[in-house]
Motif scaffolding. Structure first.
Motif, short mmCIF file in Angstrom:
data_model
loop_
_atom_site.label_atom_id
_atom_site.label_comp_id
_atom_site.label_asym_id
_atom_site.label_seq_id
_atom_site.Cartn_x
_atom_site.Cartn_y
_atom_site.Cartn_z
N ARG A 161 0.85 -1.19 0.00
CA ARG A 161 0.00 0.00 0.00
C ARG A 161 0.89 1.24 0.00
O ARG A 161 1.65 1.47 0.94
N GLU A 181 1.32 4.85 0.66
CA GLU A 181 0.60 5.84 1.45
C GLU A 181 0.98 7.25 0.99
O GLU A 181 1.76 7.97 1.62
N ILE A 187 -1.16 9.79 0.44
CA ILE A 187 -2.29 10.69 0.62
C ILE A 187 -1.84 12.12 0.90
O ILE A 187 -2.53 13.08 0.57
N GLN A 239 -3.18 5.11 -1.81
CA GLN A 239 -4.16 5.84 -1.02
C GLN A 239 -4.77 7.00 -1.79
O GLN A 239 -5.94 7.35 -1.58
N ARG A 260 -8.10 6.44 -3.26
CA ARG A 260 -9.16 5.99 -2.36
C ARG A 260 -9.80 7.14 -1.57
O ARG A 260 -10.39 6.94 -0.53
N TYR A 318 -12.38 7.42 1.99
CA TYR A 318 -12.13 8.13 3.25
C TYR A 318 -13.24 9.15 3.53
O TYR A 318 -13.65 9.33 4.68
N ALA A 366 -7.08 7.14 7.50
CA ALA A 366 -6.83 6.42 6.25
C ALA A 366 -6.32 5.01 6.50
O ALA A 366 -6.77 4.04 5.89
N ASP A 422 -8.16 1.57 5.44
CA ASP A 422 -7.46 0.66 4.53
C ASP A 422 -7.31 -0.74 5.13
O ASP A 422 -7.55 -1.74 4.45
#
Length: 438
Positions: free
Chosen positions: A80, A82, A84, A115, A118, A122, A255, A259
């Motif tokens: 993943r 990350e 964001i 992220q 997505r 969120y 987040a 996730d």
């Protein structure tokens, strides 16, 4: 076989007509023969790097531990990214990370999840948390005021807008002893409670604000594989936490919880600096499930059907950390139990540089790009990290796959002190030991 799930089980007494929820804690470690439903749940771990630069030795140490923890249980690893927090993202850093992981032999399963793709998920989580009633979000003794704006319902005992700047918070707060963590003093929660019209007016005026999640006076208890039993009080140790920043960026805490729930993660490995965050994430997880989060069949935005199946199957496991609610007059146990298995947690001692400061990506001498350019082999890096994890008596070159059958958390748990590495731990070995390793 190492301990796969050692978090205390809690079962809710849903038949209690008084509204008080009883708990039945199950102590000890589940039978490693797999006789419990929790033990039959497929193990899913994750790599969760931030693409803000090249991986350094400390990152590899943590990722090796996460990889071994999952692979030793015949589990899967999700990658993943990350990303964001876009201002921190360095172009192509995600590709460097994937290239370094491949070079090190730390494989993952399925396509990487970003992220940044997505954000709608969120936003859904924030909307669902904002709909929680006071009976599910905090003690009935906490009064609630309500303001509706921006398609959200703000409550003093759930999510509320915070107009404070960092300087405002510093001026009104005192840091926690030891680590300098600042607990938010609740300024804007009191504003909403005592003067909701002013809160509404500031929102209508467009005043910049973050969103905070109310932290009730509750203890969250969990067992960590390395650091043992942990207890944090949400109100006193964490305080009301930002879940969306004033610039619109969703917080790490929200987040990562969303996730891990969506992706069916059962195995979380990370640094000990996130022990406190684990308590908060368990609470957010509880609140999301209470809001009906997993009733949504679209739990995974990816095209990986295996990931969706794992997320959907996770609701067959009954396992939870213990959450206690503390009133002004009594200590009352309440349940954090849900029908979804809580992950196992392992928090690692941190890796410090020669000066005793935590390794950072700005310290180039130990990043993978520099080490690879110098000719340090992947096996040498893996062997050094395995030694830091207590898996080898000496930092000798080896492949990650060769460590799987011997992996255990016991040695690391026996030595929880932070590790300190020299500025150049590979000075005497470049090109001299395992030239054939890549």
């Amino acid at each position: 076989m190492y301990e796969m799930l050692d978090i205390a089980h809690v079962v809710a007494d849903l038949s209690n007509v008084t509204g008080e929820v009883g708990t039945i804690p199950v102590t000890g470690t589940p039978d490693v023969t797999g006789t419990t439903r929790a033990m039959r749940t497929p193990v899913v771990g994750r790599f969760a790097p931030t693409p803000s630069g090249r991986m350094h030795l400390g990152n590899v140490y943590a990722m090796l531990a996460a990889w071994l923890s999952a692979r030793a249980a015949d589990g899967r690893i999700i990658l993943r990214i990350e990303d964001i927090d876009q201002p921190r993202v360095l172009p192509d850093a995600d590709r460097w990370i994937m290239d370094d992981l491949t070079w090190l032999g730390l494989t993952w399963d399925g396509e990487p999840v970003y992220q940044s793709q997505r954000l709608d998920r969120y936003a859904d989580a924030i909307r669902m948390l904002s709909t929680l009633s006071s009976s599910t979000s905090c003690s009935p003794s906490v009064s609630s005021a309500t303001v509706t704006a921006d398609h959200l319902t703000f409550r003093t005992n759930a999510i509320y807008p915070c107009f404070c700047s960092r300087s405002d918070i510093r001026a009104a707060s005192a840091p926690q002893e030891g680590d300098g963590f600042v607990v938010y003093p609740g300024t804007c929660r009191r504003l909403l409670q005592h003067n909701p019209d002013e809160t509404r007016a500031r929102l209508e005026h467009g005043d910049q604000h973050s969103l905070r999640l109310f932290a009730p006076n509750r203890n969250v208890q969990f067992t960590d594989r390395v650091f043992g039993s942990q207890t944090f009080n949400l109100a006193h140790d964490l305080g009301d936490t930002v879940i969306r920043r004033a610039d619109g960026i969703v917080s790490y805490q929200l987040a990562v919880t969303v996730d891990d729930l969506d992706m069916g993660v059962t195995d979380v490995v990370r640094g000990r600096d996130l022990l406190r965050s684990t308590a908060l994430q368990l609470y957010i997880r509880e609140q999301l499930i209470a809001s009906g989060w997993l009733a949504d069949n679209n739990c995974d935005d990816s095209d990986d059907s295996d990931d969706r199946d794992l997320s959907e199957r996770s609701d067959s496991t009954v396992a939870s950390a213990s959450v206690d609610e503390v009133s002004d007059n009594a200590f009352v146990e309440v349940s954090a139990a849900t029908s979804v298995g809580v992950p196992s947690f392992a928090h690692l001692p941190l890796i410090d540089n020669a000066a005793g400061k935590r390794l950072a990506k700005r310290q180039r001498s130990l990043d993978m790009g520099v080490l690879r350019a110098r000719g340090v082999s992947a096996h040498r890096v893996i062997g050094y990290c395995a030694w830091l994890l207590g898996l080898l008596a000496q930092p000798e070159p080896c492949a990650a796959r060769d460590l799987i059958d011997h992996f255990s958390w016991e040695r690391l748990a026996a030595n929880r002190s932070d590790r300190r590495v020299p500025d150049d731990p590979f000075a005497d070995f470049v090109g001299s030991d395992d030239a054939g390793a890549h």
